[in-house]
Design a protein around this motif. Structure first.
Motif, PDB file in Angstrom:
ATOM      1  N   VAL B  12      55.359  33.886  32.226  1.00 18.59           N
ATOM      2  CA  VAL B  12      54.150  35.018  32.409  1.00 18.59           C
ATOM      3  C   VAL B  12      53.750  35.295  33.913  1.00 18.59           C
ATOM      4  O   VAL B  12      53.607  36.194  34.439  1.00 18.59           O
ATOM      5  N   MET B  13      53.551  34.009  34.442  1.00 18.04           N
ATOM      6  CA  MET B  13      52.813  34.078  35.927  1.00 18.04           C
ATOM      7  C   MET B  13      54.040  34.481  36.763  1.00 18.04           C
ATOM      8  O   MET B  13      53.633  35.452  37.731  1.00 18.04           O
ATOM      9  N   VAL B  14      55.368  33.780  36.874  1.00 20.50           N
ATOM     10  CA  VAL B  14      56.283  34.534  37.599  1.00 20.50           C
ATOM     11  C   VAL B  14      56.843  35.843  37.383  1.00 20.50           C
ATOM     12  O   VAL B  14      56.980  36.692  38.416  1.00 20.50           O
ATOM     13  N   GLY B  15      56.578  36.137  36.260  1.00 20.59           N
ATOM     14  CA  GLY B  15      57.329  37.243  35.592  1.00 20.59           C
ATOM     15  C   GLY B  15      56.409  38.535  36.260  1.00 20.59           C
ATOM     16  O   GLY B  15      56.851  39.477  36.674  1.00 20.59           O
ATOM     17  N   ILE B  16      55.098  38.254  36.105  1.00 25.06           N
ATOM     18  CA  ILE B  16      54.338  39.456  36.640  1.00 25.06           C
ATOM     19  C   ILE B  16      54.335  39.478  38.111  1.00 25.06           C
ATOM     20  O   ILE B  16      54.281  40.690  38.675  1.00 25.06           O
ATOM     21  N   ALA B  17      54.327  38.516  38.801  1.00 22.51           N
ATOM     22  CA  ALA B  17      54.250  38.630  40.305  1.00 22.51           C
ATOM     23  C   ALA B  17      55.719  38.973  40.615  1.00 22.51           C
ATOM     24  O   ALA B  17      55.672  39.871  41.640  1.00 22.51           O
ATOM     25  N   ALA B  18      56.892  38.668  40.117  1.00 24.55           N
ATOM     26  CA  ALA B  18      58.226  39.303  40.466  1.00 24.55           C
ATOM     27  C   ALA B  18      58.044  40.786  40.185  1.00 24.55           C
ATOM     28  O   ALA B  18      58.723  41.680  40.778  1.00 24.55           O
ATOM     29  N   TYR B  19      57.524  41.100  39.045  1.00 23.00           N
ATOM     30  CA  TYR B  19      57.542  42.503  38.746  1.00 23.00           C
ATOM     31  C   TYR B  19      56.856  43.366  39.801  1.00 23.00           C
ATOM     32  O   TYR B  19      57.017  44.416  40.261  1.00 23.00           O
ATOM     33  N   GLY B  20      55.486  42.854  40.211  1.00 21.21           N
ATOM     34  CA  GLY B  20      54.758  43.159  41.262  1.00 21.21           C
ATOM     35  C   GLY B  20      55.605  43.914  42.378  1.00 21.21           C
ATOM     36  O   GLY B  20      55.502  44.599  42.936  1.00 21.21           O
ATOM     37  N   TRP B  22      58.760  43.845  42.788  1.00 18.55           N
ATOM     38  CA  TRP B  22      59.850  44.613  42.919  1.00 18.55           C
ATOM     39  C   TRP B  22      59.310  46.274  42.552  1.00 18.55           C
ATOM     40  O   TRP B  22      60.129  47.008  43.300  1.00 18.55           O
ATOM     41  N   ARG B  23      58.262  46.366  41.858  1.00 15.88           N
ATOM     42  CA  ARG B  23      57.790  47.771  41.850  1.00 15.88           C
ATOM     43  C   ARG B  23      57.302  48.335  43.125  1.00 15.88           C
ATOM     44  O   ARG B  23      57.169  49.624  43.281  1.00 15.88           O
ATOM     45  N   THR B  24      56.688  47.469  43.816  1.00 15.55           N
ATOM     46  CA  THR B  24      56.205  47.847  45.187  1.00 15.55           C
ATOM     47  C   THR B  24      56.797  47.567  46.361  1.00 15.55           C
ATOM     48  O   THR B  24      56.346  47.726  47.428  1.00 15.55           O
ATOM     49  N   ARG B  25      58.151  47.574  46.291  1.00 12.55           N
ATOM     50  CA  ARG B  25      59.022  47.181  47.362  1.00 12.55           C
ATOM     51  C   ARG B  25      59.133  48.035  48.615  1.00 12.55           C
ATOM     52  O   ARG B  25      59.486  47.854  49.713  1.00 12.55           O
ATOM     53  N   ALA B  26      58.661  49.171  48.387  1.00 17.05           N
ATOM     54  CA  ALA B  26      59.250  50.327  49.336  1.00 17.05           C
ATOM     55  C   ALA B  26      58.066  50.890  49.893  1.00 17.05           C
ATOM     56  O   ALA B  26      57.862  52.169  50.525  1.00 17.05           O
ATOM     57  N   VAL B 162      50.030  34.427  47.599  1.00 16.52           N
ATOM     58  CA  VAL B 162      50.490  35.235  48.669  1.00 16.52           C
ATOM     59  C   VAL B 162      51.619  35.907  48.955  1.00 16.52           C
ATOM     60  O   VAL B 162      51.534  37.191  49.464  1.00 16.52           O
ATOM     61  N   ALA B 163      52.891  35.350  48.286  1.00 20.17           N
ATOM     62  CA  ALA B 163      54.039  36.278  48.474  1.00 20.17           C
ATOM     63  C   ALA B 163      53.978  37.499  47.904  1.00 20.17           C
ATOM     64  O   ALA B 163      54.344  38.657  48.462  1.00 20.17           O
ATOM     65  N   TYR B 164      53.326  38.017  46.807  1.00 25.49           N
ATOM     66  CA  TYR B 164      53.444  39.202  46.002  1.00 25.49           C
ATOM     67  C   TYR B 164      52.126  40.327  46.833  1.00 25.49           C
ATOM     68  O   TYR B 164      52.266  41.370  46.898  1.00 25.49           O
ATOM     69  N   THR B 165      51.129  39.748  47.170  1.00 32.28           N
ATOM     70  CA  THR B 165      50.238  40.129  47.807  1.00 32.28           C
ATOM     71  C   THR B 165      50.750  40.615  49.252  1.00 32.28           C
ATOM     72  O   THR B 165      50.412  41.987  49.757  1.00 32.28           O
ATOM     73  N   VAL B 166      51.264  40.026  49.996  1.00 31.22           N
ATOM     74  CA  VAL B 166      51.987  40.235  51.552  1.00 31.22           C
ATOM     75  C   VAL B 166      53.022  41.199  51.030  1.00 31.22           C
ATOM     76  O   VAL B 166      53.105  42.220  51.701  1.00 31.22           O
ATOM     77  N   SER B 167      53.997  41.210  50.028  1.00 29.15           N
ATOM     78  CA  SER B 167      54.988  41.919  49.879  1.00 29.15           C
ATOM     79  C   SER B 167      54.672  43.425  49.655  1.00 29.15           C
ATOM     80  O   SER B 167      54.890  44.193  50.220  1.00 29.15           O
ATOM     81  N   ASN B 174      46.977  46.096  42.476  1.00 25.78           N
ATOM     82  CA  ASN B 174      46.372  46.887  41.349  1.00 25.78           C
ATOM     83  C   ASN B 174      47.379  46.686  40.090  1.00 25.78           C
ATOM     84  O   ASN B 174      46.901  46.498  38.960  1.00 25.78           O
ATOM     85  N   LEU B 175      48.609  46.683  40.439  1.00 25.91           N
ATOM     86  CA  LEU B 175      49.662  46.683  39.322  1.00 25.91           C
ATOM     87  C   LEU B 175      49.650  45.265  38.752  1.00 25.91           C
ATOM     88  O   LEU B 175      49.613  45.380  37.331  1.00 25.91           O
ATOM     89  N   THR B 176      49.876  44.327  39.452  1.00 29.73           N
ATOM     90  CA  THR B 176      49.899  42.915  38.630  1.00 29.73           C
ATOM     91  C   THR B 176      48.367  42.731  38.030  1.00 29.73           C
ATOM     92  O   THR B 176      48.206  41.955  37.040  1.00 29.73           O
TER      93      THR B 176
END
Lengths: 49, 571
Positions: B12-20, B22-26, B162-167, B174-176
């Motif tokens: 659950v935790m890594v999945g949501i972070a990874a999705y966040g 991936w979806r906001t990579r650009a 930190v990883a997904y917030t910085v990324s 908002n998404l996560t």
């Protein structure tokens, strides 16, 4: 740096909720729900005191 | 926890972070990075605002508060709907009109640069401290009950957020948060259902409510005027309103959430969503705690919920005394159990006199269990002066680990981490934004490219993340974590709110007056906190009132602000 005045509020958009035409009405409904919660909890407190 | 629980938790935790991520990579430009795409709808904003506030502390501490003190803590949230109404009607239109990235930019436009920096600085200090608490809170409890290493728990959870917030910036937050709050609702609802199913056969919901009421756990509203009482309707409505006004209206971690709305309408509806659901949500969590209390009338709880601290003292010279107290506790609990069953039997038989007799006997036995608990805490303290003696944060997690089936344990631990991540991400996002917009872009590099500021935002967000992790690693924090967070907030929030209320409503007061008023007021609030024993919620009112009154007094001795002054643009 000198201060600037507060800008005029932007044109009010309609809330777009069924049966509610103005934001004032939305605020009154939300306030009514708040009063309802506090009243219910007060009653609850009295009932189980 | 078994492998299934770990699978659910990590999935659950890594999945949501990874999705966040991936979806906001650009997200390449500053606007997208700090405000998202600008097409966030009200429901996402509403959930995001809720998720930012509802940290892990909410789900560890609040049920413990319900268990210990009943529903009275809900009064703390009575001011929130009123504050949200005011913010939606007054604050929000001005923020949106000015197209600010941070709330403190508004102070710069209304007053001057030094007032903006003061507001932003106070935010960075108190939110930076709060960020450490947010990450420390679940880590200390989970590491204690799970036997995990505290530093590893802090580092793993801290680095992932930190990883997904910085990324991904604001959009990723908002998404996560949307999915994290979904996990939280699902987990809490599941815990509620399991709790009801675990109650003894024949004990229905109304019986459980009656038992909780019999132990005074359902007294939600207190009209007492005693200023020393921490939670009354007055501290809740007035102090709570000022706290909520300051938190939702001037704290960048919240302002950033609702400024990401597509339009004023979406932002307003997001706030109204919270105004409607804040009280019932907190009530449900407290009620869960009160029902856990009822559950433990029929199942024997540990004499002290922080078993790690108990075992430490038991193996360091206090074993005999602790075991004797545990024996007293168990005997009193067994007696209490018998009386509670008699009480319910009399209630079912329609015999109010017998029910009242049994209830009185149950309360007397309960008082003996509490006396054994108090004596146990004293022994723990004598064995180790630094030993934690408030175990309310351990109540709910102990119940989860002891009585929920595997798989659901993983889900409920995921709830705690989801809440940590959602509030932490909102805080880091805000700390990074404020540092870049109000300090770096305003004072250091005023004319760099958009890309440069995005990189700077990422660096500052990461730095604040590391500061929070460091603070959590080396902190020695207060016993009850939710109160610690609120106390830190209340000490600073009143003055910050005062700055904004002067800006909105006292048009004749200028920057110099309000700046010095804020400095003096903050010093006075520190002094009052050190010398008085009033409820901490009052510091929100005191700080705000002092700032407003002193600014008017100082302005009286300064040249009046002319309309010409107020017509010049700010930089």
């Amino acid at each position: 740096m000198a201060p600037t005045p507060d800008p005029a509020p932007p044109p009010d958009e309609a809330p777009g909720l069924p049966g509610v035409r103005s934001w004032r009405a939305v605020y009154w409904i939300v306030f009514g729900i708040f009063v309802l919660w506090v009243s219910l909890l007060t009653w609850f407190t009295e009932a189980y005191q | 926890m078994n492998p299934l629980d770990y699978l659910v938790l990590i999935g659950v935790m890594v999945g949501i972070a990874a999705y966040g991520i991936w979806r906001t990579r650009a997200k390449g430009d500053l606007h997208s990075y700090l405000k998202g795409e600008g097409h966030t709808h009200w429901f996402t904003i509403g959930l995001s605002v809720m998720a930012t506030q509802a940290s892990a502390i909410t789900f560890l501490s609040t049920p413990g508060q319900g268990y210990e003190s009943g529903l009275g803590f809900v009064q703390n949230y009575f001011g929130a709907p009123l504050a949200l109404l005011l913010i939606a009607a007054v604050f929000l239109p001005i923020y949106r009109r000015l197209k600010v990235y941070t709330a403190y930019e508004y102070l710069g436009k209304r007053f001057d640069s030094k007032t903006r920096l003061l507001g932003a600085g106070l935010f960075l200090i108190q939110r930076g401290m709060g960020a450490g608490i947010t990450i420390y809170a679940p880590a200390i409890v989970l590491s204690t009950v799970m036997g995990w290493r505290l530093d590893a728990t802090i580092l793993c959870s801290g680095l992932l957020v930190v990883a997904y917030t910085v990324s991904g910036g604001s959009a990723a937050v908002n998404l996560t948060q949307k999915y994290q709050i979904g996990v939280i609702f699902l987990g809490m609802a599941t815990a509620f259902v399991v709790l009801l199913l675990k109650l003894p056969a024949g004990l229905g919901f109304t019986d459980a409510i009656a038992v909780a009421g019999g132990y005074h756990k359902l007294e939600a509203v207190d009209f007492s005027l005693d200023p020393d009482r921490r939670y009354t309707i007055w501290t809740g409505v007035l102090g709570g309103m000022f706290l909520a006004l300051s938190y939702f209206g001037t704290d960048q971690s919240q302002v950033q959430r609702y400024l990401s709305g597509t339009s004023l309408r979406e932002s307003r509806l997001g706030l109204m969503f919270n105004a409607v659901f804040k009280i019932p949500m907190q009530l449900c969590i407290l009620l869960l705690g009160a029902l856990v209390f009822v559950f433990y009338q029929f199942e024997r709880p540990p004499v002290f919920f922080n078993q790690s601290a108990w075992h430490y003292a038991a193996t360091h010279g206090s074993g005999d005394r602790l075991r004797a107290l545990e024996h007293d506790f168990n005997a009193a609990h067994a007696e209490k159990q018998t009386h509670v069953r008699s009480w319910l039997a009399a209630r079912h038989a329609g015999d109010p006199a017998a029910a009242e007799t049994a209830r009185t006997a149950a309360l007397a036995a309960h008082a003996r269990t509490e006396a054994a608990r108090v004596a146990t805490k004293a022994v723990l303290k004598a064995a180790d002066a630094k030993a934690p003696t408030n175990d309310s944060d351990y109540v709910f997690i102990t119940f989860i680990l002891s009585y929920l089936p595997h798989g659901l344990i993983g889900l409920l631990v995921a709830v705690i981490f989801a809440a940590t991540f959602s509030s932490k991400a909102g805080e880091l996002n805000a700390l990074g934004s404020t540092t870049v917009i109000d300090f770096y872009r305003h004072l250091v590099r005023t004319d760099a490219t958009d890309k440069h500021y995005v990189v700077a935002s990422k660096i500052f967000t990461a730095l604040w993340g590391f500061v929070a992790i460091g603070f959590a690693l080396f902190a020695n924090l207060a016993e009850n974590l939710i109160q610690a967070t609120n106390i830190v907030g209340s000490i600073f929030y009143g003055v910050v709110l005062g700055l904004f209320l002067v800006a909105f409503f006292l048009k004749r007061v200028g920057g110099t007056a309000v700046f010095w008023a804020a400095v003096i007021s903050q010093a006075l609030v520190f002094l009052f906190y050190a010398t008085l024993s009033i409820s901490y919620l009052w510091y929100n009112v005191v700080g705000c009132a002092l700032c407003m009154v002193i600014s008017v007094l100082i302005q009286f001795f300064l040249p009046r602000i002319s309309p010409l002054d107020t017509a010049q643009p700010a930089t």
